[in-house]
Motif scaffolding. Structure first.
Motif, PDB file in Angstrom:
ATOM      1  N   VAL A   1       5.200  -0.478   3.136  1.00  0.00           N
ATOM      2  CA  VAL A   1       4.055  -0.834   3.985  1.00  0.00           C
ATOM      3  C   VAL A   1       3.177  -1.842   3.244  1.00  0.00           C
ATOM      4  CG1 VAL A   1       1.983   0.027   5.182  1.00  0.00           C
ATOM      5  CG2 VAL A   1       4.051   1.457   5.094  1.00  0.00           C
TER       6      VAL A   1
ATOM      7  N   VAL B   1       0.814  -1.210   0.000  1.00  0.00           N
ATOM      8  CA  VAL B   1       0.000   0.000   0.000  1.00  0.00           C
ATOM      9  C   VAL B   1       0.845   1.257   0.000  1.00  0.00           C
ATOM     10  CG1 VAL B   1      -2.022  -1.102   1.033  1.00  0.00           C
ATOM     11  CG2 VAL B   1      -0.259  -0.116   2.532  1.00  0.00           C
ATOM     12  N   GLN B   2       2.080   1.130   0.356  1.00  0.00           N
ATOM     13  CA  GLN B   2       3.062   2.216   0.239  1.00  0.00           C
ATOM     14  C   GLN B   2       4.419   1.560   0.025  1.00  0.00           C
ATOM     15  OE1 GLN B   2       2.481   4.529   3.849  1.00  0.00           O
ATOM     16  NE2 GLN B   2       1.185   6.017   2.798  1.00  0.00           N
ATOM     17  N   LYS B   3       5.438   2.383  -0.247  1.00  0.00           N
ATOM     18  CA  LYS B   3       6.741   1.780  -0.584  1.00  0.00           C
ATOM     19  C   LYS B   3       7.139   0.683   0.399  1.00  0.00           C
ATOM     20  CE  LYS B   3       8.896   5.605  -3.036  1.00  0.00           C
ATOM     21  NZ  LYS B   3       9.397   6.912  -2.574  1.00  0.00           N
TER      22      LYS B   3
ATOM     23  N   ASP C   1       1.922  12.644  -3.075  1.00  0.00           N
ATOM     24  CA  ASP C   1       2.220  12.052  -1.767  1.00  0.00           C
ATOM     25  C   ASP C   1       1.055  11.188  -1.277  1.00  0.00           C
ATOM     26  OD1 ASP C   1       4.434  13.708  -2.032  1.00  0.00           O
ATOM     27  OD2 ASP C   1       3.551  15.317  -0.830  1.00  0.00           O
TER      28      ASP C   1
ATOM     29  N   ILE D   1      -0.671   9.438   2.379  1.00  0.00           N
ATOM     30  CA  ILE D   1      -0.729   9.326   3.835  1.00  0.00           C
ATOM     31  C   ILE D   1      -1.768   8.266   4.183  1.00  0.00           C
ATOM     32  CG2 ILE D   1      -1.158  10.574   5.995  1.00  0.00           C
ATOM     33  CD1 ILE D   1       1.009  11.989   4.407  1.00  0.00           C
TER      34      ILE D   1
ATOM     35  N   VAL E   1      -9.130   2.486   7.202  1.00  0.00           N
ATOM     36  CA  VAL E   1      -7.937   3.337   7.097  1.00  0.00           C
ATOM     37  C   VAL E   1      -8.332   4.684   6.500  1.00  0.00           C
ATOM     38  CG1 VAL E   1      -7.342   2.382   4.816  1.00  0.00           C
ATOM     39  CG2 VAL E   1      -5.568   3.448   6.198  1.00  0.00           C
ATOM     40  N   ARG E   2      -7.777   5.758   7.059  1.00  0.00           N
ATOM     41  CA  ARG E   2      -8.035   7.077   6.500  1.00  0.00           C
ATOM     42  C   ARG E   2      -6.867   7.415   5.578  1.00  0.00           C
ATOM     43  NH1 ARG E   2     -10.602  10.652  11.473  1.00  0.00           N
ATOM     44  NH2 ARG E   2     -10.100   9.002  12.957  1.00  0.00           N
ATOM     45  N   THR E   3      -7.193   7.998   4.433  1.00  0.00           N
ATOM     46  CA  THR E   3      -6.151   8.243   3.434  1.00  0.00           C
ATOM     47  C   THR E   3      -6.158   9.711   2.996  1.00  0.00           C
ATOM     48  OG1 THR E   3      -7.690   7.665   1.667  1.00  0.00           O
ATOM     49  CG2 THR E   3      -6.315   5.889   2.533  1.00  0.00           C
ATOM     50  N   LEU E   4      -4.956  10.219   2.734  1.00  0.00           N
ATOM     51  CA  LEU E   4      -4.817  11.559   2.156  1.00  0.00           C
ATOM     52  C   LEU E   4      -3.928  11.431   0.925  1.00  0.00           C
ATOM     53  CD1 LEU E   4      -4.006  13.736   5.344  1.00  0.00           C
ATOM     54  CD2 LEU E   4      -6.246  13.401   4.257  1.00  0.00           C
ATOM     55  N   GLY E   5      -4.134  12.359  -0.030  1.00  0.00           N
ATOM     56  CA  GLY E   5      -3.271  12.367  -1.208  1.00  0.00           C
ATOM     57  C   GLY E   5      -3.556  11.179  -2.107  1.00  0.00           C
ATOM     58  N   GLN E   6      -2.496  10.508  -2.559  1.00  0.00           N
ATOM     59  CA  GLN E   6      -2.613   9.403  -3.510  1.00  0.00           C
ATOM     60  C   GLN E   6      -3.042   8.083  -2.867  1.00  0.00           C
ATOM     61  OE1 GLN E   6      -2.207   9.492  -7.043  1.00  0.00           O
ATOM     62  NE2 GLN E   6      -2.693  11.519  -6.288  1.00  0.00           N
ATOM     63  N   ALA E   7      -3.065   8.029  -1.549  1.00  0.00           N
ATOM     64  CA  ALA E   7      -3.421   6.764  -0.872  1.00  0.00           C
ATOM     65  C   ALA E   7      -4.861   6.379  -1.182  1.00  0.00           C
ATOM     66  CB  ALA E   7      -3.234   6.933   0.634  1.00  0.00           C
ATOM     67  N   ARG E   8      -5.075   5.073  -1.373  1.00  0.00           N
ATOM     68  CA  ARG E   8      -6.412   4.555  -1.652  1.00  0.00           C
ATOM     69  C   ARG E   8      -6.668   3.321  -0.778  1.00  0.00           C
ATOM     70  NH1 ARG E   8      -6.300   8.599  -3.506  1.00  0.00           N
ATOM     71  NH2 ARG E   8      -6.668   9.407  -5.608  1.00  0.00           N
ATOM     72  N   LEU E   9      -7.932   3.006  -0.512  1.00  0.00           N
ATOM     73  CA  LEU E   9      -8.255   1.731   0.097  1.00  0.00           C
ATOM     74  C   LEU E   9      -7.848   0.642  -0.883  1.00  0.00           C
ATOM     75  CD1 LEU E   9      -9.949   3.324   2.205  1.00  0.00           C
ATOM     76  CD2 LEU E   9     -11.628   1.486   2.039  1.00  0.00           C
ATOM     77  N   THR E  10      -7.338  -0.466  -0.345  1.00  0.00           N
ATOM     78  CA  THR E  10      -6.807  -1.524  -1.207  1.00  0.00           C
ATOM     79  C   THR E  10      -7.659  -2.782  -1.059  1.00  0.00           C
ATOM     80  OG1 THR E  10      -4.640  -0.605  -0.793  1.00  0.00           O
ATOM     81  CG2 THR E  10      -4.705  -2.839  -1.703  1.00  0.00           C
TER      82      THR E  10
ATOM     83  N   ASP F   1       4.236   8.137   2.323  1.00  0.00           N
ATOM     84  CA  ASP F   1       5.194   8.156   1.205  1.00  0.00           C
ATOM     85  C   ASP F   1       5.128   9.573   0.643  1.00  0.00           C
ATOM     86  OD1 ASP F   1       6.151   5.601   1.165  1.00  0.00           O
ATOM     87  OD2 ASP F   1       4.936   4.896  -0.520  1.00  0.00           O
TER      88      ASP F   1
END
Lengths: 96, 96
Positions: free
Chosen positions: A38, A34-36, B64, B66, A79-88, B8
């Motif tokens: 993580v 989900v991240q580099k 980015d 989060i 999970v709460r996400t900001l920016g490019q983060a998405r639920l997976t 990230d």
């Protein structure tokens, strides 16, 4: 179990960069990146222990750091996400 | 609440490296850095919302990422660690 595995692998050497790829590859067999550095992992205890054993034989204990957090059952979806983060999305079939 | 915040930040530009330092600095005011881009945060909901608002105004939403995971109450003490990772003591007084 819903697991969040995070890692810091020292990549200042070619050997470290090889370890980083190996750790990521091992984790990809157990869950979603989900991240580099993580991973969200759905696993039972035996599966997790097998993964951690393989990671243990891969990392440099003096240079690298692995953290394994147990999340609540709704941990991946709340999970709460900001920016490019998405639920997976996860493939439930991973829990054998 | 026991929170795990992971990020990230795209550091391919000087601007990105500045954002990375800012995000880390913001998080340091709310909890403990346990890996390069992983923080354990003890906070109530208003405190977390304030942190996320400040992070939102810091990051580049297009570059980015989060992630904010809610851990169970024993989440910080039951983390499994390999290599250099250690359990991190928290100052309970942080929950105002």
């Amino acid at each position: 179990m819903h697991i969040l595995l995070t890692y810091d692998v020292n990549t200042t050497t070619p050997e470290g960069r090889r370890r980083l790829r190996s750790v990521a590859k091992l984790c990809e067999g157990y869950g979603q990146r989900v991240q580099k550095s993580v991973f969200e992992i759905l696993s039972d205890e035996p599966g997790l222990l097998k993964l951690l054993d393989r990671i243990m034989r891969t990392i440099d204990e003096e240079a690298d750091s692995i953290r394994v957090y147990r999340l609540p059952p709704d941990g991946f979806t709340t999970v709460r996400t900001l920016g490019q983060a998405r639920l997976t999305p996860h493939n439930d079939a991973l829990i054998l």
